[in-house]
Design a protein around this motif. Structure first.
Motif, PDB file in Angstrom:
ATOM      1  N   LEU A 292      12.251 -15.861  -4.278  1.00 31.83           N
ATOM      2  CA  LEU A 292      11.745 -14.492  -4.138  1.00 31.83           C
ATOM      3  C   LEU A 292      10.388 -14.408  -3.452  1.00 31.83           C
ATOM      4  CD1 LEU A 292      10.340 -14.621  -8.043  1.00 31.83           C
ATOM      5  CD2 LEU A 292      12.872 -13.786  -6.646  1.00 31.83           C
TER       6      LEU A 292
ATOM      7  N   GLU B 170      12.669  -7.053  -1.269  1.00 32.52           N
ATOM      8  CA  GLU B 170      12.125  -8.080  -1.980  1.00 32.52           C
ATOM      9  C   GLU B 170      12.423  -9.309  -0.529  1.00 32.52           C
ATOM     10  OE1 GLU B 170      15.990  -8.431  -4.301  1.00 32.52           O
ATOM     11  OE2 GLU B 170      15.933  -6.606  -4.911  1.00 32.52           O
TER      12      GLU B 170
ATOM     13  N   VAL C 112       4.513 -10.334  -6.676  1.00 35.65           N
ATOM     14  CA  VAL C 112       4.991 -12.279  -7.152  1.00 35.65           C
ATOM     15  C   VAL C 112       3.865 -12.944  -6.801  1.00 35.65           C
ATOM     16  CG1 VAL C 112       6.376 -13.497  -6.082  1.00 35.65           C
ATOM     17  CG2 VAL C 112       7.106 -11.552  -5.877  1.00 35.65           C
TER      18      VAL C 112
ATOM     19  N   SER D 225      11.782 -21.345  -4.864  1.00 37.66           N
ATOM     20  CA  SER D 225      11.613 -19.748  -5.038  1.00 37.66           C
ATOM     21  C   SER D 225      12.327 -19.608  -4.089  1.00 37.66           C
ATOM     22  CB  SER D 225      10.280 -19.622  -4.663  1.00 37.66           C
ATOM     23  OG  SER D 225      10.096 -18.113  -4.364  1.00 37.66           O
TER      24      SER D 225
ATOM     25  N   PRO E 164       9.427  -9.429  -7.566  1.00 36.00           N
ATOM     26  CA  PRO E 164      10.805 -10.063  -7.570  1.00 36.00           C
ATOM     27  C   PRO E 164      12.180 -10.061  -7.872  1.00 36.00           C
ATOM     28  CG  PRO E 164       8.634 -10.246  -9.203  1.00 36.00           C
ATOM     29  CD  PRO E 164       8.816  -9.040  -8.698  1.00 36.00           C
TER      30      PRO E 164
ATOM     31  N   PHE F 272       5.221 -18.100  -5.683  1.00 37.26           N
ATOM     32  CA  PHE F 272       6.512 -18.291  -5.103  1.00 37.26           C
ATOM     33  C   PHE F 272       6.701 -17.589  -3.998  1.00 37.26           C
ATOM     34  CE2 PHE F 272       6.743 -18.290  -9.768  1.00 37.26           C
ATOM     35  CZ  PHE F 272       7.847 -19.263 -10.058  1.00 37.26           C
TER      36      PHE F 272
ATOM     37  N   ASN G 169      12.862  -7.728 -12.822  1.00 38.20           N
ATOM     38  CA  ASN G 169      11.858  -8.321 -13.506  1.00 38.20           C
ATOM     39  C   ASN G 169      11.340  -7.697 -14.352  1.00 38.20           C
ATOM     40  OD1 ASN G 169       8.465  -7.676 -12.846  1.00 38.20           O
ATOM     41  ND2 ASN G 169       9.205  -9.904 -12.306  1.00 38.20           N
TER      42      ASN G 169
END
Lengths: 472, 321
Positions: free
Chosen positions: A291, A246, A275, A289, A223, A279, A227
């Motif tokens: 992410l 990511e 994740v 989201s 994420p 998400f 995080n």
């Protein structure tokens, strides 16, 4: 709260040092106190320098905390570990069979072993996975199974973490730290090494690549740097020699996933994602989201990419499903479970609820979907007011809670402000499932640093210890 | 490598280099301020320092008047000044943190400990212990980070983007230092400074670690045009524009992709200009103009590098296996 009798990892009930701790105990008694204090300070300074920290939200910029590290190891003799390891393999095998079954023919529901609505109405059940085949029929590729010892030292499984379990980096870093601080100690013990984990993980991830891919590209999906487990994501990617990506680094095109590189798009075959399901793909799950990767689910359903762990694995680690795991072992494997479950009362059942309400001061009550030690009541450690307000929550939504007896968790001598004192602990071994099921000896030992506390989560003031499995 | 990773590496290097250059600029001013001079001169010098970084306006939003203490506080500690040494070291660390898996652990730890140590410094502490020592510390941390980079990093793309960041930033800073000092020391019309300016010119050389080099190369008096020559055209001088452009160009060629040809060409052209340029021509045309143009080109290069390599552009149509 005081748990009067608990299993002490280092001493037997007569106060004698257990054989596997004898050499350590002798070594410790030779160590001058100043030396110990100096080593502990050194460990803290090193963890800071290595950046083995987690970001704390809402605090001063750049605030990062250490998870306290205790220098007294938790030692597990070979014969105990062998039983544990076999039990864990068996359990994770059954859990994977269960997830596969749920997303295909649902035999276990048809056979009436688990109420169907328990599974199908569960928030972790993902309808989008129904009928989807995944490579090797593996769903929970990485499982972190929380194990505790109670009573006379029997092992119990407390929880199966099958979504994005974290902590393995501490297993490896704690060992490195111990070897750096106390090299000579390792000449007195034959401690099973753990540093193969990243290799095992990479091999496992490569083994579950989409069909037909011979030289798969593996990535770790994080994420991001803020995080709390970011250190671990970066650590594992680095140790495996794969990219740490990511969501924004990737896109989906014609059923395949690509990452944006300085030389143009490059295909990705296996994503070790850290994740949560919700998400992963704004088109399929939470639209807000940022992410995830738009279109990821569709690529995944079409077999263009492997996700580890699979979407929907959480259906098997929910606290409301937990009581049925021994049944899964019998149903899918035709074996008796090697590891015990903790007796669990399901508050959605009338009888169980009545029993629980009667005995709140002596039970531990947990939210079915909770994690991280939040939203739970530890009866013996709670005030009358806390108990009565929890009673209201329970009566309002009994289906959201389960209850278990307050286990007298085992304890291990630990450095605290007042010196060395026993503190309660648990153990999280990490189980890898690919073509075969493997685990490195030991796992992450978490320790509740407050006196009497049974909550080991790092978000609740828990620390960690190096975990030694002795070679037989 | 991931575009985002390259971006973080590039900025990590730029911020570290920027921290070092700010320390150099401040240090030289601080040293000069210890020499006999009028208050007006002192204020002018500190003002020029702010001008180098284009921070005059930002400064005046926080402080009423220019003074040594105020400028030092602003340029070293002020967290709202994105170009303060503290902000740069933090940004370098944050960028490193985002790609710590790509860095060797030595490089990550070096960058991380620099930031951790920076948090221990306070204006109060510097007053007690002396700012020069602090500037030395910043320079050495930057040297260390470069040394660790070269001593431990695999010679792959990651290293190239770090190097491009370092030298593009350094080229920019060297030009700015030279320009402001040149204007300050050579008021309009004056061709050569008087003997009193010796200290000023030597301080300028020291700010780019070139005083001893100058002596060795020219074995002669310090003259403004030779100083300019050293800082712009001498390819053997590690902080000169010529050296920086050579490094930028060489590293760019290694990472080239199928749409970076124009960027390489422009970097190559600039490198060739410095290699074949003559200081007499530059002075005749006006040094200030030359610097302004060069700064513009460096900024252009920075933008082009970002477009070609660093900014993730979504072009699914070009996807290839």
């Amino acid at each position: 709260m005081t748990v009067k009798t608990f299993y002490n990892e280092m001493y037997d009930p007569e106060g004698k040092v257990r054989p596997h701790y004898a050499a350590y105990s002798a070594w410790l008694s030779e160590m001058p106190e100043e030396k110990i204090a100096q080593k502990r300070a050194e460990a803290d300074a090193l963890f800071h320098r290595y950046g083995i920290t987690f970001a704390v939200y809402g605090e001063d910029e750049g605030t990062e905390r250490l998870i306290p590290f205790d220098i007294i190891p938790r030692i597990i003799p070979a014969h105990e570990w062998n039983v544990l390891a076999n039990g864990l393999r068996q359990r994770v095998k059954a859990l994977n069979a269960f997830i596969r079954d749920i997303y295909h023919d649902q035999e276990i529901l048809k056979a009436g072993h688990i109420p169907a609505e328990q599974v199908l109405n569960n928030a972790q059940y993902r309808k989008v996975m129904q009928g989807v085949d995944v490579p090797g029929d593996v769903y929970a590729h990485i499982a972190g199974v929380d194990v505790v010892r109670a009573g006379e030292g029997d092992y119990y499984v407390l929880e199966d973490n099958l979504r994005v379990p974290s902590g393995v980096s501490y297993t490896l870093e704690n060992r490195k730290m111990m070897m750096r601080l106390f090299p000579r100690l390792f000449s007195r013990y034959r401690v099973a090494p753990v540093d193969r984990y990243p290799d095992m993980l990479l091999n496992m991830l490569r083994s579950v690549a989409p069909v037909g891919v011979t030289d798969p590209t593996v990535v770790v999906l994080t994420p991001g740097a803020y995080n709390s487990a970011y250190f671990e994501h970066a650590f594992l990617a680095q140790q495996m020699g794969v990219e740490l990506v990511e969501g924004l680094d990737m896109f989906v095109d014609h059923g395949h996933v690509y990452m944006r590189t300085t030389r143009g798009p490059q295909r990705v075959d296996v994503i070790y994602r850290r994740v949560d399901d919700d998400f992963l793909d704004p088109l399929a799950f939470r639209p807000d989201s940022v992410l995830g990767v738009p279109g990821l689910l569709e690529a995944y359903q079409g077999g263009g990419v492997t996700l580890a762990n699979a979407i929907g694995s959480g259906v098997a680690d929910d606290k409301s499903i937990y009581p049925y795991v021994p049944e899964m072992v019998r149903f899918y494997l035709g074996e008796e479970p090697i590891l015990h479950n903790v007796p669990t009362y399901m508050c959605r059942k009338k009888d169980d609820l009545a029993y629980v309400l009667d005995r709140l001061p002596e039970l531990v009550v947990k939210e079915v979907h909770g994690a991280g030690g939040y939203g739970m009541l530890v009866g013996p450690a709670s005030t009358r007011d806390e108990i009565s307000s929890f009673r209201k929550l329970l009566l309002a939504h009994p289906e959201r809670y389960i209850a278990q007896p307050t286990l007298a968790l085992s304890a291990c001598p630990t450095f605290v402000e007042s010196g060395i004192a026993p503190r309660h602990l648990d153990l999280r071994p990490f189980v890898l499932s690919g073509e075969e099921i493997q685990l490195v000896p030991g796992g992450l030992t978490r320790v509740a640093l407050r006196e009497g506390s049974l909550v080991v989560n790092s978000s609740q003031g828990g620390g960690t210890k190096d975990t030694w499995v002795l070679e037989g | 490598m991931l575009s985002r990773t390259a971006d973080h590496l590039y900025w990590m290097a730029r911020y570290m280099e920027r921290a070092e250059n700010i320390a150099r600029i401040l240090d030289v001013n601080h040293r000069m301020s210890l020499m006999p001079q009028s208050e007006v001169q002192a204020e002018q010098a500190w003002g020029a320092t702010l001008r180098i970084m284009g921070l005059e306006n930002a400064f005046h939003q926080h402080y009423a008047e220019i003074s040594a203490d105020a400028v030092l506080e602003f340029m070293i500690f002020n967290p709202e000044n994105p170009t303060s040494i503290r902000s740069c070291l933090r940004a370098a660390r944050e960028n490193a943190h985002a790609v710590r898996g790509t860095l060797t652990s030595e490089l990550w730890e070096t960058t991380n400990s620099t930031w951790l140590k920076m948090r221990d410094f306070t204006p109060h502490k510097l007053n007690d212990e002396g700012v020069s020592e602090f500037f030395e510390w910043v320079k050495f941390r930057s040297h260390l980070s470069r040394g660790v980079t070269l001593g431990t990093m695999l010679q792959d793309e990651a290293l190239r983007f770090i190097r491009i960041g370092t030298f593009l930033e350094r080229a920019d800073n060297t030009l700015r230092i030279l320009d402001v000092k040149y204007q300050l020391l050579l008021p309009a019309g004056e061709v050569e400074g008087g003997a009193a300016d010796f200290y000023q010119w030597s301080a300028l050389l020291r700010s780019v670690s070139a005083f001893e080099i100058y002596r060795r190369v020219y074995r002669d008096l310090i003259t403004p045009s030779r100083v300019a020559e050293m800082m712009l055209l001498r390819v053997d001088m590690p902080r000169s524009l010529a050296r920086c452009m050579k490094e930028v160009y060489n590293n760019l060629r290694v990472v080239s992709n199928d749409h970076s040809a124009e960027t390489e060409r422009r970097a190559g052209q600039m490198e060739a200009n410095t290699r074949f340029g003559k200081i007499d021509d530059i002075v005749r045309e006006g040094l200030h103009n030359y610097v302004v143009q060069a700064l513009g080109r460096i900024q252009d290069l920075g933008n082009r590098i970002a477009d070609d390599f660093l900014v993730p552009v979504s072009k699914p149509a070009e996807a290839t296996v």
